[in-house]
Design a protein around this motif. Structure first.
Motif, short mmCIF file in Angstrom:
data_model
loop_
_atom_site.label_atom_id
_atom_site.label_comp_id
_atom_site.label_asym_id
_atom_site.label_seq_id
_atom_site.Cartn_x
_atom_site.Cartn_y
_atom_site.Cartn_z
N ASP A 248 23.51 -101.30 12.46
CA ASP A 248 22.19 -100.69 12.40
C ASP A 248 22.21 -99.36 13.15
OD1 ASP A 248 21.88 -101.24 15.14
OD2 ASP A 248 20.70 -103.04 14.79
N ASP A 249 21.07 -98.72 13.27
CA ASP A 249 21.01 -97.40 13.90
C ASP A 249 21.14 -97.44 15.41
OD1 ASP A 249 18.56 -98.65 14.09
OD2 ASP A 249 17.37 -96.87 13.68
N GLN A 250 21.30 -98.67 15.99
CA GLN A 250 21.57 -98.80 17.42
C GLN A 250 22.97 -99.34 17.69
OE1 GLN A 250 18.10 -100.19 19.82
NE2 GLN A 250 17.14 -100.53 17.82
N GLY A 251 23.71 -99.67 16.62
CA GLY A 251 25.09 -100.08 16.78
C GLY A 251 25.37 -101.56 16.62
N ALA A 252 24.35 -102.39 16.40
CA ALA A 252 24.58 -103.82 16.22
C ALA A 252 25.21 -104.08 14.85
CB ALA A 252 23.27 -104.58 16.34
N GLN A 253 26.36 -104.73 14.84
CA GLN A 253 27.08 -104.98 13.59
C GLN A 253 26.62 -106.28 12.95
OE1 GLN A 253 31.28 -104.42 13.24
NE2 GLN A 253 31.36 -102.80 14.77
N PHE A 254 26.58 -106.27 11.62
CA PHE A 254 26.29 -107.46 10.83
C PHE A 254 26.91 -107.23 9.45
CE2 PHE A 254 22.85 -104.48 10.27
CZ PHE A 254 22.47 -104.54 8.95
N ALA A 255 26.86 -108.24 8.60
CA ALA A 255 27.44 -108.14 7.28
C ALA A 255 26.38 -108.34 6.20
CB ALA A 255 28.57 -109.15 7.11
#
Length: 259
Positions: A248-255
């Protein structure tokens, strides 16, 4: 809960009675909750309830949180980070009927308890643990709140993949903890294990990756980048569907997952 007469498609996506080891909740630790609401609200169509709205927000170690909903059902939570040194991450929580007992088995299996089991008002009991390789995951013992209201459908949690350096050791560790959910009769797990190097650079530490279902991976990637997020791993095929890793735009990764 869904109203009477809900469609078969919707009903099939609703959680059944959880076995110990079923993924039952996800949350994101973010610095800016307003930005998180904008990003995920536009990407997945989530709505949010804040503190004071029907008691839906909670305080976790003093951090404000907002609960995300899709068509009125709870699907995730965004929690404000209280310390800038904390990672900006999505965490996956696994169901347990007894968090204290499971914590003991995690220690006995070579894992660690990072945050001991503790009550979250009357909603349930939470804990954070790490497996022997250091991958962090959560435990949730339900009280008034059981977990996902909807899953396995567009805009909701659909899969948790553990990226590890030793899949055989991971299978042994989690197979012992969560045998029925992973390998028992009629098991239909939303939890897989894969080598880190299959997808990520060698320096990436072992970790869990939360997957959210989408109808079109390419369209969702365009939406992610349009909202200020980044594509970390372009689309690739897996045994459980087509996947792309983003942040996301804060750096939290997901798939993103299309099944």
């Amino acid at each position: 809960m869904a109203e009477n007469g809900a469609s078969e498609k919707r009903a099939s996506a609703r959680p059944s009675t959880s076995r110990e080891g079923d993924p039952c909740w996800v949350d994101a630790q973010l610095s800016d909750l307003a930005a998180g609401r904008r990003f995920y609200g536009e990407l997945f169509g989530w709505t949010f309830r804040e503190a004071g709205e029907a008691g839906e927000a909670r305080e976790t170690a003093g951090a404000e949180s907002v609960r995300a909903y899709l068509d009125g059902e709870p699907v995730a939570e965004l929690v404000r980070k209280t310390d800038g040194r904390m990672p900006t991450v999505w965490s996956v929580y696994f169901h347990t009927p007894d968090a204290a007992a499971l914590a003991g088995r995690i220690r006995a299996g070579g894992g660690q308890i990072l945050t001991p089991p503790h009550p979250v008002d009357d909603l349930g009991t939470a804990a954070l643990a790490a497996d022997p390789e250091g991958a962090v995951f959560g435990l949730w013992q339900p009280g008034r709140r059981t977990g996902f209201g909807r899953r396995r459908e567009p805009g909701t949690f659909a899969w948790a993949e553990l990226y590890t350096r030793d899949t055989e050791a991971a299978n042994a560790f989690y197979g012992d903890l969560f045998h029925d959910a992973l390998f028992g009769p009629d098991a239909s797990p939303d939890f897989g294990r894969a080598p880190v190097l299959d997808v990520f650079p060698a320096e990436m530490p072992p970790h869990f990756l939360a997957h959210f279902r989408v109808e079109d991976v390419e369209a969702a990637l365009a939406a992610v980048t349009g909202l200020g997020g980044r594509v970390r791993v372009p689309p690739f095929e897996t045994s459980y569907g087509r996947v792309a890793v983003v942040s996301d735009d804060q750096g939290a990764q997901f798939a993103l997952l299309r099944r």
